[in-house]
Enzyme design. Sequence first.
Site, mmCIF file in Angstrom:
data_model
loop_
_atom_site.group_PDB
_atom_site.id
_atom_site.type_symbol
_atom_site.label_atom_id
_atom_site.label_comp_id
_atom_site.label_asym_id
_atom_site.label_seq_id
_atom_site.Cartn_x
_atom_site.Cartn_y
_atom_site.Cartn_z
ATOM 1 N N TYR A 11 -27.521 17.366 44.111
ATOM 2 C CA TYR A 11 -26.387 17.400 45.037
ATOM 3 C C TYR A 11 -25.542 16.137 44.879
ATOM 4 O O TYR A 11 -26.050 15.015 44.862
ATOM 5 C CB TYR A 11 -26.865 17.499 46.493
ATOM 6 C CG TYR A 11 -25.745 17.226 47.471
ATOM 7 C CD1 TYR A 11 -24.705 18.148 47.635
ATOM 8 C CD2 TYR A 11 -25.686 16.034 48.184
ATOM 9 C CE1 TYR A 11 -23.650 17.885 48.490
ATOM 10 C CE2 TYR A 11 -24.627 15.760 49.052
ATOM 11 C CZ TYR A 11 -23.612 16.690 49.200
ATOM 12 O OH TYR A 11 -22.572 16.425 50.043
ATOM 13 N N GLY B 298 -20.390 18.262 50.224
ATOM 14 C CA GLY B 298 -20.331 18.965 51.494
ATOM 15 C C GLY B 298 -20.495 20.455 51.304
ATOM 16 O O GLY B 298 -21.439 20.918 50.654
#
Length: 518
Positions: free
Chosen positions: A65, A72
Amino acid sequence: MHPADLKNPLRTVTFDQGRLTIEDVVDIATASAQVALSDAPAFRAAITRGADFLGRLLREDGTIYGVTTGYGDSCTVNVPMELVPDLPHHLYTYHGCGLGELFSPAQTRAIMAVRLASLSKGYSGVSVGLLEQIARLLQADLLPLIPSEGSVGASGDLTPLSYLAAVLCGEREVWRDGVKVPAAQALADAGITPLRLRPKEGLAIMNGTAAMTALACLAYDRAEYLMRIATRITALSSFALDGNAHHFDATLFSVKPHAGQQQVAAWLRTDLPAHDAPRNEKRLQDRYSIRCAPHVIGVLADALPWMRQSIENELNSANDNPIIDAENERVLHGGHFYGGHIAFAMDSMKNAVANVADLLDRQMALLVDSRYNHGLPANLSGVEGPRASINHGLKALQISASAWTAEALKLTMPASVFSRSTECHNQDKVSMGTIAARDCLRVLQLTEQVVAALLISVRQGVWLRCKVDPAAQPQQQLQAMMDALAADIAVVQEDRMLEPDLRLLLDRIRVKHWQLYE
């Protein structure tokens, strides 16, 4: 002011995995301390271990990530490997949308120091080179121009910290000796090579609570001093009003065991020694703004220790996302960027501080009103004879103090309850910690203005009390404070413009000019 310009040798705050204090941040902010990144091999190895693990994971797994995905709610968007190096630079670029006044140089130093402290914990997956770059900027006093508005306090202070990330890479602008300079030029002149951020380093810089925590450190420092000076002003107000020192009796306060409240009462006892029994000619009870002053100031005094704990815990946390656990080779996804503790501390602090402003404003209202000031002239005017009719003493100053108090009270609405759902409902509960901290600093500024007005008032009131009652003389500590005030401001006889006096007193307050209650 560049730290190197100071004549006195500076203490050094060393950044490693150890614990920092509010005072460390304040000293860096005010250029009273210099910054060093630890050279300890164990510390540098711990930082390198996180970056190396992240690099290896990227090569082996390919999905991390914020490294190989968007940010987000865009975490489902995969980034091709050839574009991964560009992703951190896009993060700070599209977050360059701050507005409002720029953070001051002191606030900016504090923000940089707090971010460096968090990244130095070793759980952010950044390189030693990134930490060294932040330290170099602080050492050279090259300070990013950071707009103060645009953060909702989760995912941390993204927009403000994007300006730090950009400057590390030679983009946007910096303060250099008080002048705005393009970052690329300033770094080149200082011999600093712009960074090319490694994977996750943009996220690590921006995704955290550095702006709100830095402001909270500065707010705490001001609030602690304000608590002390409000106590001294109360003692001077009580003396000027011919008050009853028995309201601060030790036995009286022993039965209500709030430690901070008891401390304020004890300080007042040192300033206002009581006789064995109240003087018969005194009224039995003073009005609340004098009699209950320890109960008002004491709320702030009792709140400060837990506020310190919350602020320093945040200061000494790793607060980005994800957290990189290099020792156990895990990437931990969480929400440490959420600034709830800072938001609550700042909302609480501004409430307690504004109550102190209101207390002092009420004291001033008593001082200037001949119906309640027990024999002093109306508006504390120092003129006698025919010219008394055209002189108005502190009439307008009391109006201004009430205006500042009203504005401070208006700002006590908590920011933390105004969470907004943002970023396509990914950030659907946010802290508003930076707004709370900015509000708190404004309340502190307004309250310091009330303090300045009260310093003029009590200096005038004590002087007049001694004229009205020559037998009344302040004891040693109060007389020393009166002498210190007399060195800065003359008593008000003929009406004069008081703004210069107020501004001088504000300068004195902000550098803690008077040593209070050692």
